[in-house]
Design an enzyme around this catalytic site. Structure first.
Site, PDB file in Angstrom:
ATOM      1  N   PHE A  97       0.849  -1.190   0.000  1.00 49.28           N
ATOM      2  CA  PHE A  97       0.000   0.000   0.000  1.00 49.28           C
ATOM      3  C   PHE A  97       0.885   1.240   0.000  1.00 49.28           C
ATOM      4  CE2 PHE A  97      -2.308   3.550   1.856  1.00 49.28           C
ATOM      5  CZ  PHE A  97      -3.395   3.598   1.001  1.00 49.28           C
ATOM      6  N   ASP A 124       9.318   2.922   1.651  1.00 50.77           N
ATOM      7  CA  ASP A 124       8.154   3.663   2.136  1.00 50.77           C
ATOM      8  C   ASP A 124       8.063   3.427   3.646  1.00 50.77           C
ATOM      9  OD1 ASP A 124       5.633   4.406   3.002  1.00 50.77           O
ATOM     10  OD2 ASP A 124       4.594   3.692   1.215  1.00 50.77           O
ATOM     11  N   LYS A 167       2.732  10.415   8.033  1.00 45.99           N
ATOM     12  CA  LYS A 167       2.060  10.050   9.286  1.00 45.99           C
ATOM     13  C   LYS A 167       2.647  10.639  10.570  1.00 45.99           C
ATOM     14  CE  LYS A 167      -0.688   6.289   7.669  1.00 45.99           C
ATOM     15  NZ  LYS A 167      -0.439   5.474   6.498  1.00 45.99           N
TER      16      LYS A 167
HETATM   17  C1  LIG Z   1      -0.696   5.720   5.065  1.00 48.99           C
HETATM   18  C2  LIG Z   1       0.287   5.228   4.096  1.00 48.99           C
HETATM   19  C3  LIG Z   1       0.471   5.849   2.847  1.00 48.99           C
HETATM   20  C4  LIG Z   1      -0.389   6.987   2.370  1.00 48.99           C
HETATM   21  O1  LIG Z   1      -0.264   8.126   3.133  1.00 48.99           O
HETATM   22  P1  LIG Z   1      -1.346   9.326   2.934  1.00 48.99           P
HETATM   23  O2  LIG Z   1      -0.861  10.400   3.857  1.00 48.99           O
HETATM   24  O3  LIG Z   1      -2.677   8.775   3.302  1.00 48.99           O
HETATM   25  O4  LIG Z   1      -1.290   9.723   1.509  1.00 48.99           O
HETATM   26  C5  LIG Z   1       1.469   5.355   2.026  1.00 48.99           C
HETATM   27  N1  LIG Z   1       2.243   4.317   2.393  1.00 48.99           N
HETATM   28  C6  LIG Z   1       2.088   3.700   3.575  1.00 48.99           C
HETATM   29  C7  LIG Z   1       2.991   2.561   3.932  1.00 48.99           C
HETATM   30  C8  LIG Z   1       1.104   4.113   4.451  1.00 48.99           C
HETATM   31  O5  LIG Z   1       0.934   3.468   5.614  1.00 48.99           O
END
Ligand SMILES: *Cc1c(COP(=O)(O)O)cnc(C)c1O
Length: 388
Positions: free
Chosen positions: A129, A217, A246
């Protein structure tokens, strides 16, 4: 509960909060809850932290925004701090995780372009994701987020998370076109999936050997969540590119893409940008979050309480017929259930005053603030035992 005037992209519980402090939230009736979601790994230093309250109100009274047409002192400070913590040289600031990943993907494109690769490909993982923009959706997996959005950019090839043989196979088939690998060190949305030991090290070696960028990520795993600043620091590697969001803002929107200097320099004036990205408020908050984590030794606390929580859950639940697996690192823990329990988050809140998240229908995901104490570890364990 969703008002008719809102697009129904979520199905929120019939629960809303008016106030938070530390690990606790209070609803409209004044009932207290223990927050083991932290706004999905966002409020890592807890709600309404007094130092953040001061930083936000002070900065609001000084200066919120001037745009990147001018120098922004707090932006430079945050870039320098993050760079010292992660070992990457340069930062670009965004407003969200998806945008930070878009930034990384654009760097991958430029990396390929510089090498004369006309149809560049990025290797991504099954069950990944990375966000909700069209580009990051294309890099993500699963019909639940992708259905109805074809055609997505097709410049990705998927391999199994942890599967080195699959990586060798795509290398043989597409090698000269591949410019980067993008992955989460621990997959969050797909249920706290850990890679086999040595996997990241192998990806590091493979990327270096082929001239690909290793892009991590760390939007969910970063900023102390797994007990170190970044999850990669437990794997003995440094990536070429890393994305954050986050927990970096503890609720103030901010994203960041960090890169080695040779990669960051692929951007030139005009080749990327953001109106809000890196504004004084968001960057001062980012700096304050890092200060708080250091001053309160929250990395150590997340590691210690995470181990305790994992051990206690295993003692209490390993034999439970509903529990298939308990896994995680630091305060990012998943409990995989044998059968989907759709109303579990709702029951946990109503019956136990405990906020938890259920992802993929059957993985209880625990992401409490990094300030969690031993008493609260027990509250979470007892709450879940009673629920199952
Ligand atoms: C939450 C998340 C995203 C997306 O972040 P947004 O601020 O909602 O765009 C991307 N990668 C990972 C691993 C995430 O947990």
């Amino acid at each position: 509960m969703t008002a008719a005037c809102l697009m129904t992209t979520y199905q929120p519980l019939a629960l809303s909060f008016t106030r938070g402090l530390g690990t606790r939230l209070w609803d409209q009736q004044g009932r207290e809850y223990l927050d083991a979601v932290a706004g999905v790994a966002v409020t890592n230093v807890g709600h309404s932290h007094p130092r953040l309250v001061t930083a936000i109100s002070e900065q609001a009274g000084l200066l919120l925004h001037t745009s990147n047409l001018y120098g922004i002192d707090w932006q430079q400070r945050l870039a320098q701090r993050l760079s010292q913590l992660c070992g990457l040289d340069q930062a670009f600031f965004n407003n969200s995780g998806a945008e930070a990943n878009e930034t990384a993907l654009k760097l991958a494109r430029l990396h390929g372009w510089k090498k004369g690769i006309e149809q560049p490909l990025v290797v991504v993982m099954e069950n990944a994701f990375h966000g909700r923009t069209l580009g990051t959706l294309a890099a993500s997996d699963g019909p639940s987020v992708r259905l109805g959005f074809q055609r997505l950019p097709g410049d990705f090839i998927k391999v199994g998370f942890g599967d080195l043989a699959a990586l060798d196979a795509v290398t043989r088939e597409f090698g000269p076109r591949i410019v980067a690998i993008l992955l989460e060190p621990i997959q969050g949305e797909s249920g706290v999936q850990l890679a086999p030991p040595g996997y990241l090290k192998a990806l590091r070696a493979h990327s270096s050997q082929h001239g690909w960028l290793l892009m991590l990520d760390e939007i969910q795993t970063g900023i102390g969540r797994t007990g170190t600043w970044f999850a990669f620091q437990q794997e003995g590697i440094v990536p070429d590119v890393m994305t954050l969001a986050k927990g970096l803002g503890n609720g103030i929107p901010i994203g960041a893409c960090l890169a080695r200097a040779s990669v960051g320099k692929l951007f030139t004036p005009g080749s990327h940008g953001s109106t809000f990205g890196g504004n004084p408020l968001a960057c001062r908050v980012g700096c304050t979050v890092l200060d708080i984590i250091e001053e309160q030794s929250l990395l150590e606390n997340a590691a210690r309480q995470g181990e305790r929580l994992l051990a206690r859950l295993r003692v209490e639940l390993s034999e439970h017929p509903q529990v298939l697996a308990i896994r995680g690192r630091g305060l990012m823990i998943g409990i995989e259930l044998a059968t989907p329990q759709r109303d579990l988050a709702e029951r946990a809140a109503r019956e136990q005053g405990l906020l938890l998240n259920v992802t993929r229908g059957k993985v209880i995901r625990l992401l409490p603030p990094l300030t969690l104490d031993s008493k609260e570890v027990e509250m979470i364990v007892r709450g879940i035992v009673r629920l199952l």
